[in-house]
Scaffold this motif. Structure first.
Motif, PDB file in Angstrom:
ATOM      1  N   THR A   1       0.847  -1.191   0.000  1.00 48.96           N
ATOM      2  CA  THR A   1       0.000   0.000   0.000  1.00 48.96           C
ATOM      3  C   THR A   1       0.879   1.236   0.000  1.00 48.96           C
ATOM      4  N   ALA A   2       0.531   2.177  -0.821  1.00 47.74           N
ATOM      5  CA  ALA A   2       1.231   3.466  -0.839  1.00 47.74           C
ATOM      6  C   ALA A   2       0.271   4.509  -0.285  1.00 47.74           C
ATOM      7  N   SER A   3       0.783   5.295   0.649  1.00 48.11           N
ATOM      8  CA  SER A   3      -0.129   6.190   1.342  1.00 48.11           C
ATOM      9  C   SER A   3       0.221   7.652   1.083  1.00 48.11           C
ATOM     10  N   GLU A   4      -0.727   8.479   1.452  1.00 45.53           N
ATOM     11  CA  GLU A   4      -0.493   9.921   1.320  1.00 45.53           C
ATOM     12  C   GLU A   4       0.633  10.385   2.240  1.00 45.53           C
ATOM     13  N   THR A   5       0.847   9.668   3.334  1.00 43.77           N
ATOM     14  CA  THR A   5       1.860  10.058   4.298  1.00 43.77           C
ATOM     15  C   THR A   5       3.270   9.711   3.833  1.00 43.77           C
ATOM     16  N   GLY A   6       3.355   9.083   2.680  1.00 45.57           N
ATOM     17  CA  GLY A   6       4.682   8.789   2.141  1.00 45.57           C
ATOM     18  C   GLY A   6       5.232   7.451   2.565  1.00 45.57           C
ATOM     19  N   PHE A   7       4.378   6.592   3.111  1.00 47.24           N
ATOM     20  CA  PHE A   7       4.850   5.283   3.553  1.00 47.24           C
ATOM     21  C   PHE A   7       4.444   4.212   2.558  1.00 47.24           C
ATOM     22  N   LEU A   8       5.344   3.309   2.349  1.00 49.34           N
ATOM     23  CA  LEU A   8       5.034   2.113   1.564  1.00 49.34           C
ATOM     24  C   LEU A   8       4.972   0.959   2.549  1.00 49.34           C
ATOM     25  N   THR A   9       3.784   0.377   2.670  1.00 48.70           N
ATOM     26  CA  THR A   9       3.598  -0.654   3.686  1.00 48.70           C
ATOM     27  C   THR A   9       3.316  -1.985   3.027  1.00 48.70           C
ATOM     28  N   TYR A  10       3.978  -3.022   3.510  1.00 46.47           N
ATOM     29  CA  TYR A  10       3.745  -4.378   3.012  1.00 46.47           C
ATOM     30  C   TYR A  10       2.963  -5.140   4.068  1.00 46.47           C
TER      31      TYR A  10
ATOM     32  N   ASP B   1       1.341  -8.753   4.972  1.00 47.82           N
ATOM     33  CA  ASP B   1       1.265 -10.163   4.627  1.00 47.82           C
ATOM     34  C   ASP B   1      -0.157 -10.634   4.875  1.00 47.82           C
ATOM     35  N   VAL B   2      -0.905 -10.917   3.818  1.00 45.67           N
ATOM     36  CA  VAL B   2      -2.318 -11.240   3.999  1.00 45.67           C
ATOM     37  C   VAL B   2      -2.526 -12.666   4.478  1.00 45.67           C
ATOM     38  N   SER B   3      -1.507 -13.485   4.407  1.00 41.46           N
ATOM     39  CA  SER B   3      -1.690 -14.864   4.859  1.00 41.46           C
ATOM     40  C   SER B   3      -1.620 -14.942   6.381  1.00 41.46           C
ATOM     41  N   VAL B   4      -0.863 -14.083   7.009  1.00 42.61           N
ATOM     42  CA  VAL B   4      -0.784 -14.100   8.468  1.00 42.61           C
ATOM     43  C   VAL B   4      -1.282 -12.793   9.076  1.00 42.61           C
ATOM     44  N   GLY B   5      -1.573 -11.821   8.253  1.00 48.19           N
ATOM     45  CA  GLY B   5      -2.120 -10.568   8.766  1.00 48.19           C
ATOM     46  C   GLY B   5      -1.111  -9.682   9.453  1.00 48.19           C
ATOM     47  N   LYS B   6       0.122  -9.813   9.086  1.00 46.34           N
ATOM     48  CA  LYS B   6       1.148  -9.000   9.729  1.00 46.34           C
ATOM     49  C   LYS B   6       1.689  -7.989   8.748  1.00 46.34           C
ATOM     50  N   ILE B   7       2.109  -6.882   9.300  1.00 47.28           N
ATOM     51  CA  ILE B   7       2.785  -5.919   8.434  1.00 47.28           C
ATOM     52  C   ILE B   7       4.259  -6.288   8.379  1.00 47.28           C
ATOM     53  N   VAL B   8       4.711  -6.587   7.200  1.00 48.17           N
ATOM     54  CA  VAL B   8       6.083  -7.066   7.027  1.00 48.17           C
ATOM     55  C   VAL B   8       7.059  -5.912   7.107  1.00 48.17           C
ATOM     56  N   ALA B   9       6.728  -4.849   6.425  1.00 49.02           N
ATOM     57  CA  ALA B   9       7.644  -3.715   6.416  1.00 49.02           C
ATOM     58  C   ALA B   9       6.847  -2.445   6.147  1.00 49.02           C
ATOM     59  N   ALA B  10       7.244  -1.388   6.794  1.00 48.38           N
ATOM     60  CA  ALA B  10       6.675  -0.067   6.512  1.00 48.38           C
ATOM     61  C   ALA B  10       7.850   0.838   6.181  1.00 48.38           C
ATOM     62  N   LEU B  11       7.953   1.184   4.928  1.00 47.01           N
ATOM     63  CA  LEU B  11       9.122   1.931   4.463  1.00 47.01           C
ATOM     64  C   LEU B  11       8.731   3.368   4.168  1.00 47.01           C
ATOM     65  N   ASN B  12       9.565   4.254   4.627  1.00 45.30           N
ATOM     66  CA  ASN B  12       9.314   5.653   4.350  1.00 45.30           C
ATOM     67  C   ASN B  12      10.061   6.036   3.085  1.00 45.30           C
TER      68      ASN B  12
END
Lengths: 610, 768
Positions: free
Chosen positions: A292-301, A303-314
């Motif tokens: 997901t790319a957001s207005e706040t400038g973060f790229l977030t990954y 993981d839909v199989s376990v429901g965890k956020i793998v990485a949130a990159l600025n």
């Protein structure tokens, strides 16, 4: 809808011929010797513009002939495959005129070879060599098997061909629809949804389902082939983007504040608050990651199989609203307002690469399915196609009258650009070539400005979301005609889907493996290998793999005197030294040879030049 | 020496004293006797001590010659003799006789045998045993090596290893119960019948079957074993023959020959009875042998040995006998067999008798004289001719030199002449000798001439040789001189051509010079086309190709980038122009562009990007380590900096890393950081047989998953290495399974010696 014929061009309409060919599966009872059957078969009637289908048979027959010719020289190349032809003769003693398995053309087999034989290996011991030989033999065998199974890919891609320099871009949808069969014609439709604003849309991986979300909260999913609606809801919030997850049963919607996930009945399953103000969504099917790319400038990954956020990159580049994925290596491409495109992987905090593409901001990015080409369009009204194989240089550039706001590649490498309310499609020469921007392949005008574009997988259909709703248009030759039934089967049942889901989850690729070269996994980690070696040497106090220093053999009859021992040692040392010098000299020569400017090839007449 | 003499004199004195004492002793009583005895012993000791002063020639004590009562109870008095008793001495009778010689020999042999050595200690014995046992077992087990290797290299092993051959039912059995029912089948069978094709016939004709059955695997193995045995026997026989041939004992060979001759005779006799024709052939052979014997001088008492015996024959009976034996042998061998007429034989016999004990030289002459052997004659004449031809050229200078040296030569004694003659003889061939002998008697005066002439001749020869040599050398020189000028003469011609070719007077000697040469040539060659080329290149390089010149500095790069972004790309003239812009004319378009340019004038995208790139490059560079300690070894304090020299000394420069991937790509920043998370999934240790990571990479480059492979290929790539059938007993390998035959024959040593226990154990290991 229809384009007005240009007054300057006075082409007799009789000559204009449309040639759409949806390839029908050839049956074994159909003989190529009967071309009249095609003519006699009830084809689509001639339209008012005297456009007709060109008979397909001659072309087909020609292709067959060609293939037979290509086979002929191959016959002696594979004598190994013939298993004692004597045993082939049956009871009657008749001989098989084509004994053994069918020969495989070398170039087809070459396509499946993965060992890079250009690299020369250092000298190896007999044991190692035998292992290498085994590996190579296996590769050859498997590649031949794969090449032979290409026969099973019965479908051929469709195409649109203008006759005598006729511009295919002039052919409008209505003509195509009239020319093709009813089933194909049914794939062209318009959904007039003027109420809920510009639409984004997404096809599922099988190409069977379509989900679309309007700016004003209208979300719907349907089986677009049968036009069966699965769900239709209004989320009462602005919808920025919509995307299917791994199957058509799950749907991610980027709403005004948070990311929501719905099932195919429109029931909200999750509201992911860690992903807020999402503008664009991408799903990486083999990693089960929702980027997901957001207005706040973060790229977030996620993981839909376990429901965890793998990485949130600025990304540190402001608002992100241009995103696409590279289907070859699952790298996310983000377009920024400073004219750069950055490549991201969840394993790295920084971008893998940054490419300066445009003078102005980047408006749209798309990467083709082989991961070779990237198309970008910027605020400077330019459309560029970059080579992603290491050089990152533009291959072709065009200035569009009104820059392209949306770009998409089809499975077979067609490029579509949405410019205002017009859609332009470019095609390349072959499958592996980049689309040539000289002449558009097709153009189409929509009822409103384009807001979302996607080619449907395994169907020659382009879905366009715009302010006036959804348009599904026919683009012959857009997508892959043959689907992998185990991987993405458009006709799969629920059971099959469930089974596939389990298998896909078992084969899920870890997120940290995403990198620019996906084949890096087949390489040895040289740095840690050397590190380990160094540590071992430190631990042991000596190098166990080092070549033992030369020890002269003891000899008899006084030849083993100290002087002669020293002499022998010196000889060996000198030889080694000479070898080294020779090698370094050779390298120098190579360098010089490379450095020499390669002019024109020397011709035989050069000797007369004074 | 003086001490020696002293001792001798002393000894003499003491002896005299002894002699003087003797009568006294007899008279003394027994009591006195003891004391006397004591004194005598002491005296003896003294004498010994004195005599032992000089270690070298210790005198042996006098031997006791008569029996005495004074036998010491402490020692056997063999000390007097001083030498050891030898066993052989006991046997020796007074007179030597030959009959005891063999016993003596045996005794000496017994004596020569050394004493048995001490047995080794236990550990060493065990070690040796172990070693021997190891070697034996290793040899026994080595036959399994190929089997083990094969099993290791096999793609798949299915246990249990022995497979029952699937019983293939012949098609006729299958077909017998089947009949054509449908019309199509009937039609087909009709066709087959019409064409007389086999329908239910066996696929294989009986002949083929028999041929298949003719040699089963077992039989083949047996046959091979037999052949091997035969070969082994042959080799043994050959080895034996070779060994026997090498035996040097003459006696042995004599015995063997005798045996052979006897055997041959016997056979011949038998043959005569059975097969006269073959016997005739044999006869011829024997005749041949006779002829050979007659030709040779083997048994004619002419050898070295025979001559020596002849000298001895006068005095020694044995020698005479030996000579007789020889001659008799010769006679026996030269005897003609039955075919020869008796009269001739008799004549020959008489002759032989006459010639008995006559030296062979005379014999020869006689033979020459009375036997007009044409062969011999011819050889003689030819010899003379040869001699003449040989002498002819020599005689001319001889004659000239003769007058000069004649007077001197005559004065020389005859003995000298003879010696010279001998020399002459030696020089000439052997055949000439007889002729000279004949010549020598009639003309003795000529001998002198000959001898003198001979001397001169030799001198002359030497001279002529020298001359020849000189001449030759001169000739050679001349020829070489002749050739040199030729070469020199030839050389200028290529030199004349050279300038055209190379224009390089000095020779190219080093590689570098060669290279230079090549370069020059290249340059000369390419000088003309180059400008053209450059022009073409410049024409070719379009404006929108930023990567053409690669090695440029940043400024150029910037320009490059500018170029790259601001190239005028052809605009698309599309049929469908977006509605918004449709009204825009060219001017308006230009205005629009202007507007955009103005809008983005502030942020210089390129400069920002270059700055970012520079930073990234700087950040990725390995950093130097500064180890200077301010104030250490010099003045410190505020405002004082360590000296530049010191800083240089303690600055550890980081090694320059590999060039960046984006070095030549102005518009790209590629992150050089390593992806550690991905590296964790990579292989980090090279597996065994590989020595370089490229080798290993090549073996893992092909994917084995079903996603990338066909089903068959996938199954093949993922077959397990070992498959065991459930419910089957896995027995250890037997020798028979692998093709070895366990038999008790001696010509298959490995198998024979191989105890079964070992093989089974080995098999177990292998399985593990």
């Amino acid at each position: 809808m229809e384009t007005a014929p240009k007054p300057g061009k006075d082409v007799p309409p009789k000559k204009d011929k449309l040639q759409t060919k949806r390839k029908k599966p050839r049956r074994y009872w159909e003989e190529e010797t009967v071309p009249t059957t095609a003519g006699a078969s009830p084809g689509p009637p001639r339209n008012k513009k005297n456009r007709e289908l060109r008979p397909q048979r001659p072309k087909n027959a020609h292709i067959l002939k060609k293939s037979r010719i290509s086979k002929k020289p191959q016959v002696p190349k594979k004598p190994r495959e013939w298993k004692n032809p004597e045993s082939q003769s049956g009871l009657s003693g008749a001989q098989d005129p084509f004994p053994g398995p069918a020969p495989v053309p070398v170039e087809v087999g070459q396509k499946f070879c993965r060992i890079d034989k250009s690299r020369k290996l250092p000298h190896s011991k007999a044991k190692t060599r035998s292992r290498l030989e085994v590996a190579e033999a296996e590769e050859e065998e498997t590649s031949i098997k794969a090449a032979r199974s290409e026969l099973l890919l019965a479908e051929e891609p469709g195409f649109l061909e203008g006759e005598d320099g006729e511009d295919t871009a002039k052919i409008c949808q209505a003509d195509i629809v009239e020319a093709v069969d009813i089933a194909s014609a049914a794939k062209h439709f318009d959904l007039n949804l003027r109420q809920f604003g510009p639409y984004r849309l997404n096809y599922s991986r099988t190409g069977r389902h379509l989900a679309f979300g309007g700016r004003r909260g209208h979300v719907a999913a349907l089986d677009w082939v049968t036009k069966k609606l699965m769900c239709e809801i209004n989320v009462m919030e602005a919808v920025r983007d919509i995307r299917f997850l791994h199957s058509e049963a799950l749907l991610a919607v980027a709403q005004n504040r948070w990311l929501h996930i719905y099932d195919n009945q429109g029931i909200e399953l999750h509201c992911i608050r860690r992903c807020d103000r999402v503008t664009r969504l991408e799903f990486l099917p083999f990693h089960f990651l929702l980027a997901t790319a957001s207005e706040t400038g973060f790229l977030t990954y996620l993981d839909v199989s376990v429901g965890k956020i793998v990485a949130a990159l600025n990304a540190r580049a402001g608002r992100l609203d241009v995103m696409s994925q590279n289907p070859y290596n699952a790298v996310i491409h983000l377009g920024h307002s400073n004219g750069t495109v950055s490549l991201w992987s969840p394993a790295m905090k920084e971008p893998l690469a940054k490419i300066l593409c445009h003078r102005g901001g980047v408006r749209a990015v798309a990467v083709d399915s082989t991961g070779t080409y990237m198309a970008t369009s910027g605020l400077d009204h330019q459309l560029k196609i970059f080579d992603l194989r290491g050089t990152y240089q533009p291959l072709s550039t065009r200035t569009l009258p009104h820059g392209a706001g949306h770009l998409a590649f089809s499975q077979r490498g067609l490029l579509v650009a949405g410019m205002g309310d017009v859609v332009n499609i470019w095609a390349g020469q072959g499958k592996a070539s980049p689309p040539s921007l000289e002449q558009p392949y097709l153009t189409h005008r929509l009822s409103g400005p384009v807001h979302g574009l996607q080619f449907c997988p395994f169907e020659d259909v382009l879905g366009v979301g715009h302010t006036g709703g959804i348009t599904s248009m026919l683009v012959p030759g857009a997508s892959e005609p043959n689907f992998d039934g185990l991987e993405s089967n458009p006709y799969r049942s629920r059971k099959q889907r469930q089974e596939w889901e389990v298998k896909a989850l078992l084969e899920k690729v870890p997120a940290e493996l995403i990198c620019l070269d996906p084949r890096a996994l087949a390489e040895v980690d040289v740095i840690s290998l050397e590190q380990g070696k160094k540590e071992q040497i430190e631990r042991l106090g000596y190098d166990p793999q080092a070549k033992a220093p030369f020890q002269p053999k003891p000899k008899q009859k006084g030849r083993s005197s100290t002087a002669s021992l020293v002499k022998r040692k010196r000889k060996v040392m000198d030889e080694e030294h000479r070898d080294k010098v020779r090698q370094s000299l050779q390298q120098q020569h190579h360098k010089e040879a490379k450095a020499k400017p390669t002019g024109a090839r020397p011709s035989a007449l050069d000797r007369f030049v004074r | 020496m003086t001490a020696n003499r002293l001792a001798e004199s002393l000894l003499a004195l003491s002896q005299q004293e002894e002699l003087a004492d003797l009568p006294k002793d007899y008279l003394l009583s027994e009591s006195e006797d003891e004391g006397d005895n004591d004194g005598e012993r002491k005296h003896q000791k003294l004498l010994e001590a004195i005599s032992s002063l000089d270690g070298k020639n210790r005198r042996k004590l006098a031997e006791r010659s008569e029996a005495s009562l004074k036998v010491s109870e402490f020692s056997v008095s063999s000390e007097g003799s001083g030498e050891k008793l030898v066993l052989a001495d006991l046997l020796e009778p007074v007179k030597t006789s030959s009959s005891l010689a063999t016993v003596k020999k045996q005794l000496s042999r017994v004596k020569s045998k050394k004493t048995v050595e001490l047995p080794l200690n236990k550990e060493e014995i065990e070690r040796i045993h172990r070693e021997v046992a190891f070697n034996k077992t290793a040899q026994v087990l080595s036959k399994w090596d190929p089997v083990v290797l094969k099993n290791r290299q096999a793609e798949q092993l299915v246990f249990p290893l022995e497979k029952e051959e699937p019983a293939i039912a012949p098609i006729e059995h299958v077909l017998s119960g089947w009949k054509a029912r449908t019309p199509l089948e009937q039609e087909i069978f009709n066709l087959l019948h019409k064409n007389k094709q086999p329908v239910t016939d066996p696929l294989l004709t009986p002949v083929e079957k028999a041929s298949l059955r003719a040699m089963s695997l077992e039989e083949a193995k047996m046959r091979r074993a037999e052949l091997q045995r035969a070969r082994a026997l042959q080799s043994y026989y050959e080895a034996k023959a070779r060994r026997e041939k090498k035996i040097k004992s003459k006696k042995y060979h004599k015995v063997v020959k005798k045996g052979k001759a006897k055997k041959a005779l016997k056979e011949f006799e038998q043959l005569q009875k059975v097969n006269p024709t073959v016997a005739l052939e044999e006869m011829e052979k024997i005749e041949n042998a006779r002829m050979m014997e007659r030709m040779s001088l083997k048994h004619q008492n002419s050898g070295k040995w025979a001559k020596s015996k002849a000298i001895m024959a006068k005095y020694d009976l044995e020698a005479r006998q030996a000579m007789q034996e020889q001659l008799s042998k010769n006679k026996e061998l030269t005897q003609k067999l039955q075919v020869a007429s008796e009269s001739e034989e008799e004549e020959g016999g008489t002759e032989d008798v006459e010639e008995l004990l006559v030296p062979d030289v005379v014999n020869e002459v006689q033979m020459n004289a009375d036997g007009p052997n044409p062969w011999m004659l011819r050889s003689c004449t030819s010899d003379t001719k040869e001699a003449a031809t040989q002498e002819d050229p020599e005689q001319l200078p001889e004659l000239a030199a003769h007058e000069v040296s004649a007077s001197g030569a005559e004065e020389r004694p005859v003995a000298e002449e003879e010696i010279l003659l001998r020399e002459f003889e030696e020089r000439q061939s052997l055949r000439k000798r007889s002729e000279l002998n004949q010549d020598a008697e009639p003309a003795s005066s000529q001998e002198t001439k000959d001898s003198s002439s001979q001397e001169v001749l030799s001198e002359l020869r030497a001279l002529s040789q020298k001359l020849k040599e000189k001449h030759q050398s001169r000739k050679q020189k001349a020829s070489s001189e002749g050739t040199v000028p030729q070469v020199q003469r030839e050389e200028p011609a290529p030199e004349e051509e050279e300038p055209l070719l190379l224009q390089r007077p000095e020779r190219v000697q080093t590689l570098e010079e060669l290279e230079e040469l090549g370069k020059e040539d290249c340059f000369q060659n390419k000088e003309l086309p180059r400008p053209l080329l450059e022009g073409q290149q410049s024409e070719r390089t379009p404006n929108n190709r930023p990567d053409a010149p690669k090695e440029k500095k940043e400024k150029e790069q910037l320009i490059n980038l500018q170029n790259f972004l601001t190239t005028q790309s052809p605009s698309v003239r599309s049929l469908a122009v977006p509605t918004i812009i449709e009204e825009l004319e060219d001017e308006e378009e230009r205005n629009h562009r202007q507007m955009i340019k103005e809008a983005f004038a502030g942020d210089d995208v390129i400069r920002d990007f270059l700055k970012e790139k520079r930073e990234a490059v700087e950040a990725s560079k390995p950093k130097d380590v500064d180890l200077t300690l301010p104030g250490w070894g010099e003045w410190g304090g505020v405002g004082l900096k360590p000296s530049a020299k010191k800083r240089r000394q303690f600055l550890i420069k980081a090694p320059e890393g590999p060039p960046r991937k984006d070095k030549n790509l102005p518009n790209v920043i590629i992150n050089e950081k390593r992806n550690i998370h991905a590296a964790a999934h990579q292989v980090q240790v090279l597996p065994f047989p590989f020595t370089h990571h490229w080798q290993f990479e090549r073996t893992i480059q092909t994917p084995i998953g079903s996603t990338w492979n066909t089903q068959r290929a996938f199954q093949k790539l993922t077959t397990p290495k070992v498959v065991t059938k459930p419910g089957h007993i896995i027995k250890p390998i037997k020798a028979e399974d692998v093709g070895y035959q366990s038999s008790s024959r001696s010509d298959l040593p490995v198998i024979q010696r191989n105890p079964k226990r070992i093989t089974t154990r080995h098999n177990k290991e292998e399985k593990l």
